[in-house]
Write a protein that holds these residues in place. Structure first.
Motif, PDB file in Angstrom:
ATOM      1  N   LEU A 298      -3.096 -36.820  -5.003  1.00 41.84           N
ATOM      2  CA  LEU A 298      -3.014 -36.763  -6.466  1.00 41.84           C
ATOM      3  C   LEU A 298      -1.664 -36.247  -6.960  1.00 41.84           C
ATOM      4  O   LEU A 298      -1.231 -35.146  -6.602  1.00 41.84           O
ATOM      5  N   THR A 299      -1.015 -37.024  -7.808  1.00 47.95           N
ATOM      6  CA  THR A 299       0.146 -36.548  -8.549  1.00 47.95           C
ATOM      7  C   THR A 299      -0.329 -35.535  -9.582  1.00 47.95           C
ATOM      8  O   THR A 299      -1.331 -35.763 -10.265  1.00 47.95           O
ATOM      9  N   THR A 300       0.377 -34.425  -9.707  1.00 49.58           N
ATOM     10  CA  THR A 300      -0.102 -33.362 -10.591  1.00 49.58           C
ATOM     11  C   THR A 300       1.048 -32.452 -11.006  1.00 49.58           C
ATOM     12  O   THR A 300       2.196 -32.656 -10.580  1.00 49.58           O
ATOM     13  N   VAL A 301       0.728 -31.467 -11.805  1.00 49.78           N
ATOM     14  CA  VAL A 301       1.703 -30.470 -12.243  1.00 49.78           C
ATOM     15  C   VAL A 301       1.329 -29.133 -11.621  1.00 49.78           C
ATOM     16  O   VAL A 301       0.173 -28.703 -11.712  1.00 49.78           O
ATOM     17  N   ARG A 302       2.299 -28.482 -10.989  1.00 48.94           N
ATOM     18  CA  ARG A 302       2.053 -27.226 -10.287  1.00 48.94           C
ATOM     19  C   ARG A 302       2.673 -26.055 -11.064  1.00 48.94           C
ATOM     20  O   ARG A 302       3.879 -25.869 -11.047  1.00 48.94           O
ATOM     21  N   PRO A 303       1.826 -25.244 -11.724  1.00 51.65           N
ATOM     22  CA  PRO A 303       2.336 -24.009 -12.328  1.00 51.65           C
ATOM     23  C   PRO A 303       2.499 -22.959 -11.228  1.00 51.65           C
ATOM     24  O   PRO A 303       1.760 -22.968 -10.243  1.00 51.65           O
ATOM     25  N   ASP A 304       3.450 -22.063 -11.400  1.00 51.12           N
ATOM     26  CA  ASP A 304       3.662 -21.012 -10.402  1.00 51.12           C
ATOM     27  C   ASP A 304       2.769 -19.820 -10.745  1.00 51.12           C
ATOM     28  O   ASP A 304       3.180 -18.868 -11.397  1.00 51.12           O
ATOM     29  N   ARG A 305       1.504 -19.879 -10.282  1.00 59.55           N
ATOM     30  CA  ARG A 305       0.528 -18.849 -10.644  1.00 59.55           C
ATOM     31  C   ARG A 305       0.910 -17.472 -10.098  1.00 59.55           C
ATOM     32  O   ARG A 305       0.756 -16.459 -10.782  1.00 59.55           O
ATOM     33  N   GLU A 306       1.360 -17.440  -8.857  1.00 59.81           N
ATOM     34  CA  GLU A 306       1.702 -16.151  -8.264  1.00 59.81           C
ATOM     35  C   GLU A 306       2.843 -15.488  -9.020  1.00 59.81           C
ATOM     36  O   GLU A 306       2.842 -14.271  -9.233  1.00 59.81           O
ATOM     37  N   LEU A 307       3.821 -16.286  -9.444  1.00 58.67           N
ATOM     38  CA  LEU A 307       4.929 -15.720 -10.214  1.00 58.67           C
ATOM     39  C   LEU A 307       4.446 -15.205 -11.565  1.00 58.67           C
ATOM     40  O   LEU A 307       4.895 -14.147 -12.035  1.00 58.67           O
ATOM     41  N   ILE A 308       3.518 -15.924 -12.191  1.00 55.97           N
ATOM     42  CA  ILE A 308       2.972 -15.450 -13.461  1.00 55.97           C
ATOM     43  C   ILE A 308       2.271 -14.113 -13.268  1.00 55.97           C
ATOM     44  O   ILE A 308       2.435 -13.183 -14.069  1.00 55.97           O
ATOM     45  N   GLY A 309       1.474 -13.985 -12.190  1.00 52.41           N
ATOM     46  CA  GLY A 309       0.821 -12.708 -11.909  1.00 52.41           C
ATOM     47  C   GLY A 309       1.825 -11.595 -11.680  1.00 52.41           C
ATOM     48  O   GLY A 309       1.676 -10.478 -12.193  1.00 52.41           O
ATOM     49  N   LYS A 310       2.870 -11.889 -10.895  1.00 60.10           N
ATOM     50  CA  LYS A 310       3.899 -10.886 -10.592  1.00 60.10           C
ATOM     51  C   LYS A 310       4.640 -10.456 -11.857  1.00 60.10           C
ATOM     52  O   LYS A 310       4.824  -9.255 -12.115  1.00 60.10           O
ATOM     53  N   LEU A 311       5.062 -11.441 -12.659  1.00 54.61           N
ATOM     54  CA  LEU A 311       5.819 -11.112 -13.866  1.00 54.61           C
ATOM     55  C   LEU A 311       4.947 -10.407 -14.912  1.00 54.61           C
ATOM     56  O   LEU A 311       5.438  -9.583 -15.687  1.00 54.61           O
ATOM     57  N   THR A 312       3.653 -10.738 -14.937  1.00 46.61           N
ATOM     58  CA  THR A 312       2.745 -10.048 -15.851  1.00 46.61           C
ATOM     59  C   THR A 312       2.624  -8.578 -15.473  1.00 46.61           C
ATOM     60  O   THR A 312       2.665  -7.693 -16.340  1.00 46.61           O
TER      61      THR A 312
END
Length: 342
Positions: A298-312
């Motif tokens: 599947l072609t898809t969009v990958r958000p950087d979840r781990e980075l969002i958690g770290k930056l939060t």
């Protein structure tokens, strides 16, 4: 580093005394109305409750004499745990906060506005050090309560709107535009959008808006939409895709609001004898672990979840230490696989 939590009463946070002054009764009377409401006459209780609503007062669940103390809790409010897009964010966030002796209190709103209000009010009653919450679009009363709490508020996953305090995430309309432009670049011309788009899922609505804007800019026909209010699942994707193509057999590309919906779309196309990507292209959102394993992948969009958690986590610590509010944009990646590789 350990965060030192202030034991001062925030100057803008309403107290029992301010409620008592508004109603014209003693602090003890207001206290009794909260602890033993049956001892206060009904009309007076209504006045006290009305004053609490007007002043955005939240009862304090900490021990009696500690009314101004902040706990070591960080409230984390998400919109879904089912097929959750947020598990990696929470895991990374919790691990980072533990290093600062801060504990996570998790709440799930299930995309329900009333539940969001109840849960936010409940979390604030524990006098958290900060609150991290998914999205920048909330019911007006939730925004009032969060602002009145006078603590760091970190909005995660979305930056496309007015921010209460600090935000970490990305612009979902840009994601939708990228999905459309990729499909157009692959030669698809009759686009559809399929998935779970609940009333309070503003992020999915923004991605749809971006998709529509990009398609219009390219001179394509209007996006055909077929959505449902229920939670996303492969079963939903299969049903919606089958119904869509019965009504609109001319569709040659389907953008989905999530990967789990896209898995069901791929299953429906296989049953209908429609070739992917030759007849119809499919693109998802989220880069679920199974996205590279299904056939076609599947072609898809990958958000950087781990980075969002770290930056939060970094934002929470910074704001507790009196850093100014800010917005931290996080990049995402369009992962091209077989489902659109004509």
């Amino acid at each position: 580093m350990t965060i030192e939590l202030s034991d001062k009463v925030a100057r803008n946070v309403p107290t029992l005394a301010s409620i008592a002054e508004r109603v014209g009764v003693s602090v003890n009377t207001v206290s009794r109305a909260l602890r033993a409401p049956h001892t206060v006459r009904i009309e007076l209780r209504r006045q006290i409750n009305a004053a609490m609503e007007e002043l955005n007062y939240v009862p304090n669940r900490l021990a009696g004499g500690l009314s101004g103390t902040r706990s070591d809790i960080v409230g984390v409010v998400v919109t879904s745990l089912y097929y959750s897009e947020f598990a990696n964010i929470i895991d990374t966030l919790q691990s980072a906060l533990l290093e600062h002796d801060l504990q996570v209190m998790l709440a799930n709103t299930r995309y329900n506005a009333d539940q969001e209000l109840r849960l936010v009010r409940s979390i604030l009653s524990w006098r958290p050090a900060a609150v991290a919450i998914i999205g920048v679009d909330h019911p007006p009363k939730v925004v009032e309560l969060l602002k009145a709490a006078d603590i760091p508020i970190i909005e995660m996953w979305d930056t496309g709107g007015e921010v209460i305090d600090t935000a970490v995430g990305f612009d979902h309309a840009r994601v939708g535009a990228a999905q459309a432009n990729h499909l157009i670049g692959q030669g698809y011309r009759r686009l559809a959008f399929v998935g779970s788009v609940r009333e309070n899922d503003k992020r999915a609505q923004k991605r749809l808006s971006g998709l529509e804007t990009a398609a219009a800019a390219a001179g394509l026909p209007d996006i055909v939409k077929h959505t449902a209010q229920q939670g996303g699942s492969p079963e939903l994707g299969e049903r919606l895709a089958t119904e869509l193509l019965q009504r609109h057999p001319e569709i040659d590309a389907i953008a989905c609001n999530s990967d789990v919906v896209a898995f069901g779309v791929l299953r429906a196309l296989r049953k209908l004898g429609r070739r992917v990507p030759e007849d119809i292209g499919v693109i998802g959102f989220g880069d679920n672990e199974a996205a590279s394993c299904v056939s076609p992948s599947l072609t898809t969009v990958r958000p950087d979840r781990e980075l969002i958690g770290k930056l939060t986590a970094e934002a929470i610590v910074a704001r507790i230490n009196d850093a100014k509010p800010y917005t931290a944009p996080v990049e995402w990646e369009l992962i091209v696989r077989e489902s659109t590789a004509r």
